[in-house]
Design an enzyme around this catalytic site. Structure first.
Site, PDB file in Angstrom:
ATOM      1  N   GLN A  44       0.668  -1.070   0.097  1.00 21.00           N
ATOM      2  CA  GLN A  44      -0.062   0.007   0.003  1.00 21.00           C
ATOM      3  C   GLN A  44       0.840   1.348  -0.206  1.00 21.00           C
ATOM      4  O   GLN A  44       0.385   2.205  -0.319  1.00 21.00           O
ATOM      5  CB  GLN A  44      -0.946  -0.159   1.178  1.00 21.00           C
ATOM      6  CG  GLN A  44      -1.786  -1.102   1.060  1.00 21.00           C
ATOM      7  CD  GLN A  44      -2.869  -1.043   2.232  1.00 21.00           C
ATOM      8  OE1 GLN A  44      -2.540  -1.846   3.142  1.00 21.00           O
ATOM      9  NE2 GLN A  44      -4.155  -0.461   2.255  1.00 21.00           N
ATOM     10  N   ARG A 102       4.043   0.117  12.686  1.00 20.92           N
ATOM     11  CA  ARG A 102       3.482  -1.232  12.404  1.00 20.92           C
ATOM     12  C   ARG A 102       3.621  -1.243  10.675  1.00 20.92           C
ATOM     13  O   ARG A 102       2.995  -0.112  10.304  1.00 20.92           O
ATOM     14  CB  ARG A 102       2.110  -1.533  12.840  1.00 20.92           C
ATOM     15  CG  ARG A 102       1.799  -2.945  12.225  1.00 20.92           C
ATOM     16  CD  ARG A 102       0.137  -3.511  12.301  1.00 20.92           C
ATOM     17  NE  ARG A 102       0.046  -4.561  11.408  1.00 20.92           N
ATOM     18  CZ  ARG A 102      -0.943  -4.302  10.783  1.00 20.92           C
ATOM     19  NH1 ARG A 102      -2.021  -3.587  10.986  1.00 20.92           N
ATOM     20  NH2 ARG A 102      -0.907  -5.338   9.933  1.00 20.92           N
ATOM     21  N   HIS A 147       0.836  -9.251   4.336  1.00 14.85           N
ATOM     22  CA  HIS A 147      -0.041  -8.398   4.557  1.00 14.85           C
ATOM     23  C   HIS A 147      -0.787  -8.286   3.035  1.00 14.85           C
ATOM     24  O   HIS A 147      -0.602  -7.456   2.302  1.00 14.85           O
ATOM     25  CB  HIS A 147       0.363  -6.861   5.034  1.00 14.85           C
ATOM     26  CG  HIS A 147      -0.986  -6.053   5.135  1.00 14.85           C
ATOM     27  ND1 HIS A 147      -1.120  -5.517   6.504  1.00 14.85           N
ATOM     28  CD2 HIS A 147      -1.893  -5.616   4.643  1.00 14.85           C
ATOM     29  CE1 HIS A 147      -2.008  -4.727   6.429  1.00 14.85           C
ATOM     30  NE2 HIS A 147      -2.778  -4.860   5.237  1.00 14.85           N
ATOM     31  N   ASN A 192      -2.006 -10.745   8.367  1.00 19.23           N
ATOM     32  CA  ASN A 192      -2.981  -9.654   8.647  1.00 19.23           C
ATOM     33  C   ASN A 192      -4.305 -10.002   8.170  1.00 19.23           C
ATOM     34  O   ASN A 192      -4.230 -10.149   6.972  1.00 19.23           O
ATOM     35  CB  ASN A 192      -2.443  -8.322   7.957  1.00 19.23           C
ATOM     36  CG  ASN A 192      -3.442  -7.313   8.097  1.00 19.23           C
ATOM     37  OD1 ASN A 192      -3.693  -6.735   9.124  1.00 19.23           O
ATOM     38  ND2 ASN A 192      -4.014  -6.779   6.911  1.00 19.23           N
ATOM     39  N   GLU A 193      -5.176 -10.006   8.865  1.00 20.47           N
ATOM     40  CA  GLU A 193      -6.448 -10.195   8.536  1.00 20.47           C
ATOM     41  C   GLU A 193      -6.752 -11.490   7.742  1.00 20.47           C
ATOM     42  O   GLU A 193      -7.287 -11.354   6.672  1.00 20.47           O
ATOM     43  CB  GLU A 193      -7.183  -9.142   7.876  1.00 20.47           C
ATOM     44  CG  GLU A 193      -7.177  -7.678   8.522  1.00 20.47           C
ATOM     45  CD  GLU A 193      -8.053  -6.731   8.338  1.00 20.47           C
ATOM     46  OE1 GLU A 193      -8.506  -6.723   7.150  1.00 20.47           O
ATOM     47  OE2 GLU A 193      -8.482  -5.734   8.838  1.00 20.47           O
ATOM     48  N   ASN A 333      -7.718  -5.830  14.154  1.00 21.16           N
ATOM     49  CA  ASN A 333      -8.062  -4.528  13.285  1.00 21.16           C
ATOM     50  C   ASN A 333      -9.713  -4.289  13.629  1.00 21.16           C
ATOM     51  O   ASN A 333     -10.398  -5.338  13.304  1.00 21.16           O
ATOM     52  CB  ASN A 333      -7.704  -4.890  11.785  1.00 21.16           C
ATOM     53  CG  ASN A 333      -6.282  -5.110  11.566  1.00 21.16           C
ATOM     54  OD1 ASN A 333      -5.642  -5.007  12.572  1.00 21.16           O
ATOM     55  ND2 ASN A 333      -5.906  -5.368  10.466  1.00 21.16           N
ATOM     56  N   TYR A 335     -12.830  -1.687  13.004  1.00 27.82           N
ATOM     57  CA  TYR A 335     -13.188  -0.245  12.389  1.00 27.82           C
ATOM     58  C   TYR A 335     -14.647   0.095  12.675  1.00 27.82           C
ATOM     59  O   TYR A 335     -14.986   1.205  12.746  1.00 27.82           O
ATOM     60  CB  TYR A 335     -13.026  -0.366  10.973  1.00 27.82           C
ATOM     61  CG  TYR A 335     -11.679  -0.327  10.565  1.00 27.82           C
ATOM     62  CD1 TYR A 335     -10.783  -1.492  10.427  1.00 27.82           C
ATOM     63  CD2 TYR A 335     -10.910   0.960   9.904  1.00 27.82           C
ATOM     64  CE1 TYR A 335      -9.552  -1.414   9.846  1.00 27.82           C
ATOM     65  CE2 TYR A 335      -9.621   1.054   9.652  1.00 27.82           C
ATOM     66  CZ  TYR A 335      -9.000  -0.222   9.719  1.00 27.82           C
ATOM     67  OH  TYR A 335      -7.577  -0.040   9.089  1.00 27.82           O
ATOM     68  N   GLU A 406      -5.117  -2.062  14.082  1.00 26.69           N
ATOM     69  CA  GLU A 406      -5.777  -1.094  13.136  1.00 26.69           C
ATOM     70  C   GLU A 406      -6.889  -0.389  13.771  1.00 26.69           C
ATOM     71  O   GLU A 406      -7.759  -1.311  14.127  1.00 26.69           O
ATOM     72  CB  GLU A 406      -5.801  -1.551  11.725  1.00 26.69           C
ATOM     73  CG  GLU A 406      -4.690  -1.825  10.680  1.00 26.69           C
ATOM     74  CD  GLU A 406      -5.102  -2.408   9.494  1.00 26.69           C
ATOM     75  OE1 GLU A 406      -6.078  -2.043   9.053  1.00 26.69           O
ATOM     76  OE2 GLU A 406      -4.195  -3.293   9.040  1.00 26.69           O
ATOM     77  N   TRP A 453      -4.637   3.428  11.557  1.00 24.56           N
ATOM     78  CA  TRP A 453      -4.588   3.085  10.193  1.00 24.56           C
ATOM     79  C   TRP A 453      -4.962   4.350   9.525  1.00 24.56           C
ATOM     80  O   TRP A 453      -6.274   4.710   9.687  1.00 24.56           O
ATOM     81  CB  TRP A 453      -5.384   2.019   9.771  1.00 24.56           C
ATOM     82  CG  TRP A 453      -5.169   1.518   8.397  1.00 24.56           C
ATOM     83  CD1 TRP A 453      -5.897   2.378   7.214  1.00 24.56           C
ATOM     84  CD2 TRP A 453      -4.338   0.834   7.754  1.00 24.56           C
ATOM     85  NE1 TRP A 453      -5.241   1.821   6.146  1.00 24.56           N
ATOM     86  CE2 TRP A 453      -4.276   0.928   6.384  1.00 24.56           C
ATOM     87  CE3 TRP A 453      -3.005   0.119   8.035  1.00 24.56           C
ATOM     88  CZ2 TRP A 453      -3.356   0.283   5.566  1.00 24.56           C
ATOM     89  CZ3 TRP A 453      -2.357  -0.727   7.513  1.00 24.56           C
ATOM     90  CH2 TRP A 453      -2.462  -0.392   5.929  1.00 24.56           C
ATOM     91  N   GLU A 460      -5.475   1.802  -1.249  1.00 22.10           N
ATOM     92  CA  GLU A 460      -6.561   1.210  -0.422  1.00 22.10           C
ATOM     93  C   GLU A 460      -7.124   0.169  -1.430  1.00 22.10           C
ATOM     94  O   GLU A 460      -8.546   0.060  -1.790  1.00 22.10           O
ATOM     95  CB  GLU A 460      -7.716   2.084  -0.015  1.00 22.10           C
ATOM     96  CG  GLU A 460      -8.985   1.523   0.871  1.00 22.10           C
ATOM     97  CD  GLU A 460      -8.385   0.546   1.993  1.00 22.10           C
ATOM     98  OE1 GLU A 460      -7.281   0.979   2.648  1.00 22.10           O
ATOM     99  OE2 GLU A 460      -9.381  -0.483   2.245  1.00 22.10           O
TER     100      GLU A 460
HETATM  101  C1  NOJ Z   1      -7.598  -3.579   6.687  1.00 19.51           C
HETATM  102  C2  NOJ Z   1      -6.333  -3.838   5.884  1.00 19.51           C
HETATM  103  O1  NOJ Z   1      -5.413  -4.450   6.847  1.00 19.51           O
HETATM  104  C3  NOJ Z   1      -5.639  -2.683   5.301  1.00 19.51           C
HETATM  105  O2  NOJ Z   1      -4.741  -3.086   4.461  1.00 19.51           O
HETATM  106  C4  NOJ Z   1      -6.655  -1.895   4.759  1.00 19.51           C
HETATM  107  O3  NOJ Z   1      -6.131  -0.675   4.003  1.00 19.51           O
HETATM  108  C5  NOJ Z   1      -7.565  -1.233   5.968  1.00 19.51           C
HETATM  109  N1  NOJ Z   1      -7.930  -2.221   6.724  1.00 19.51           N
HETATM  110  C6  NOJ Z   1      -8.736  -0.303   5.704  1.00 19.51           C
HETATM  111  O4  NOJ Z   1      -9.760  -0.812   4.718  1.00 19.51           O
END
Ligand code: NOJ
Length: 510
Positions: A44, A102, A147, A192-193, A333, A335, A406, A453, A460
């Site tokens: 990213q 991170r 990631h 990651n996720e 993470n 949100y 995040e 984040w 994105e």
């Molecule tokens: C999840 C991801 O880990 C990250 O790469 C992404 O940009 C953000 N959240 C926002 O969507």
């Protein structure tokens, strides 16, 4: 500024000077040693996609072969050019006052074509320079090994995570990283996720390698009912092998910790019917327990076993014993919170992220949104969700240290610089979520760190640069970084400025 605004300003100044914590947030509410940072990931931000011996990765190839799948047709070829501007970015972090950063390592920069091609010394050198620059400023590196991006060669050879051969590849890659950086990196996360990207890649067919089948989508290949679970199984075992290696060969010598990062929404039942209450539990199970139950308890959750039957792999005895290698930390993470609606009792659109759990997630109840919307569809500002998710994870997985790896707020991209920089909604979002963490801490949650984040606006994924998460605005033509109001707010909060709340409220009023 009107008379009312003037009075408000005076009151706020007084409030900020007299009792900064009275408004719910003060750095002193967080334990000493708590990590406050910002996060990014290699694809990213780095750019330099073909420089210094780096191999192509799956996202390089996907964005070039399917530009139409990215909202603005862009890619990570240059991104934020962090590969060349990392010194400036470390300086930005230093100015913010963060004590941790991170980032993720680009696998294809280290092993351009996987194990067989050998290590790329220039790739090792880049991360060595980055780590040295961070440590020089007193900023602790927090590293993620995977990631979303991996060498294209491995994607082609194994379908990324579908072939069991990928386990040895990951184990080897992780070992190279522990060996090269572990004397200075003390905080590691394997993935990651995985619970999110697997669904995007193998159920909905949106991320490479774009596999899916009806009703989730129409792809050239794939099986949405089965492949996500095969891929997850290989990821879990890759993770476990890397943890075993770290625990056995590096931990004592290097004195670090290792864990995994899971994407977690907080699901609230849409109605208080039994169906929706069970739907919320199912959604949580298919999102969180899917990975953390095997890692903590050595088994997939009961609900998944019942619903997926033979599509869910079984752990062999050897795999179970590998899973005995325990993690030191959980990365979360988080949100948003969202309502969960049952799709067993009445049919609904299943072509969604929660579709495999027979759940439909919606942000609205009786026409009222769960929280203020953000630029990303389905992401709302619901700060209480943070405390809820911390409570949930603590109850189910005990007192394992947690890092919020995040949390952040997205804006729509626009040429109106003033609007981009005056990101009051992000300030409110961050303040709300940090307050929610401090409240969870008071109730005993073992949270050790928090990463916004993101440090800078970046690529994105499917949204390209159309949405921006950065504390710093990035001008894609010039690569100029400009602090947004949220960066100033975060800096003031971190450096203990008593004016932290005043700054944002005055801006909001003006
Ligand atoms: C999840 C991801 O880990 C990250 O790469 C992404 O940009 C953000 N959240 C926002 O969507």
């Amino acid at each position: 500024m009107g008379a009312g605004t003037g009075i408000t300003a005076v009151l706020l100044v007084l409030l900020a000077i007299v009792a900064p914590s009275a408004r719910g947030l003060d750095r002193a509410d967080f334990p000493p040693g708590f990590l406050f940072g910002a996060a990014t990931s290699a694809y990213q931000v780095e750019g330099a996609y073909q420089e210094d011996g780096k191999g192509l990765n799956n996202w390089d190839v996907f964005t070039h072969t399917h530009p139409g799948n990215i909202r603005d047709g862009r890619n990570g070829d240059v991104a934020d050019n962090h590969y060349h501007r990392y010194m400036e970015d470390v300086e930005i972090m230093h100015k913010l006052g963060v004590n941790s950063y991170r980032f993720s390592i680009s696998w294809a920069r280290i092993l351009p074509s996987g194990r067989v091609g050998g290590v790329n010394p220039a790739g090792i050198d880049f991360y060595n320079r980055l780590i040295a620059a961070l440590l020089q400023k007193g900023i602790e590196p927090f590293v993620t090994l995977h990631h979303f991006d991996l060498p294209q060669e491995l994607e082609t050879r194994y379908g990324s995570w579908l072939g069991a051969g990928i386990r040895e590849e990951f184990d080897y890659y992780a070992d190279v990283c522990f060996q090269a950086f572990g004397d200075r990196v003390k905080l590691w996360t394997t993935f990651n996720e995985p619970n999110m990207f697997i669904k995007q890649a193998y159920m909905l067919g949106r991320y490479p390698p774009n596999h899916c089948s009806p009703p989730f989508g129409n792809c050239n290949s794939g099986n949405s009912q089965r492949e996500p679970y095969v891929a997850a199984h290989n990821i879990l075992m890759s993770h476990a092998a890397a943890v075993k290696n770290y625990n056995k060969n590096y931990k004592v010598k290097q004195g670090g910790s290792i864990g995994i990062i899971i994407s977690m929404k907080f699901y609230e039942p849409l109605t208080n019917t039994t169906e929706d209450i069970l739907a919320a539990q199912r959604a949580q199970s298919f999102e969180i327990h899917w990975f953390l139950d095997p890692i903590f308890f050595g088994e997939y959750p009961k609900e998944m076993r019942e619903m997926l039957a033979s599509n869910l792999p079984e752990f062999t005895q050897a795999e179970k014993s590998l899973l005995q290698n325990k993690v030191d930390l959980i990365g979360i993470n988080h949100y948003t919170a969202i309502y969960a609606k049952d799709c067993v009792s009445s049919p609904c659109n299943l072509k969604t992220y929660e579709g495999n759990a027979l759940v439909f997630a919606t942000g609205e109840r009786d026409g009222v949104q769960i929280g203020k919307s953000t630029a990303l569809l389905g992401f709302y500002d619901v700060p209480e969700g943070m405390e809820q998710i911390l409570k949930y994870v603590t109850q189910r997985y005990g007192n394992t240290p947690i890092y919020i790896t995040e949390n952040g707020y997205s804006q729509h991209s626009s040429n109106n610089m003033e609007a981009m920089l005056n990101d009051i909604d992000r300030v409110n979002y961050l303040r709300g979520y940090l307050s929610s963490i401090s409240s969870a801490l008071r109730r005993g949650a073992n949270v050790r760190g928090y990463f916004v984040w993101s440090l800078i606006d970046n690529f994105e994924w499917l949204f390209g640069f159309t949405v921006r998460f950065g504390l710093y605005h990035v001008d894609l033509a010039t690569q100029k970084r400009t602090p947004k109001m949220s960066a100033e707010w975060y800096r003031d909060f971190l450096t203990g400025s008593e004016l932290v709340d005043k700054v944002q409220d005055l801006r909001a009023d003006s």
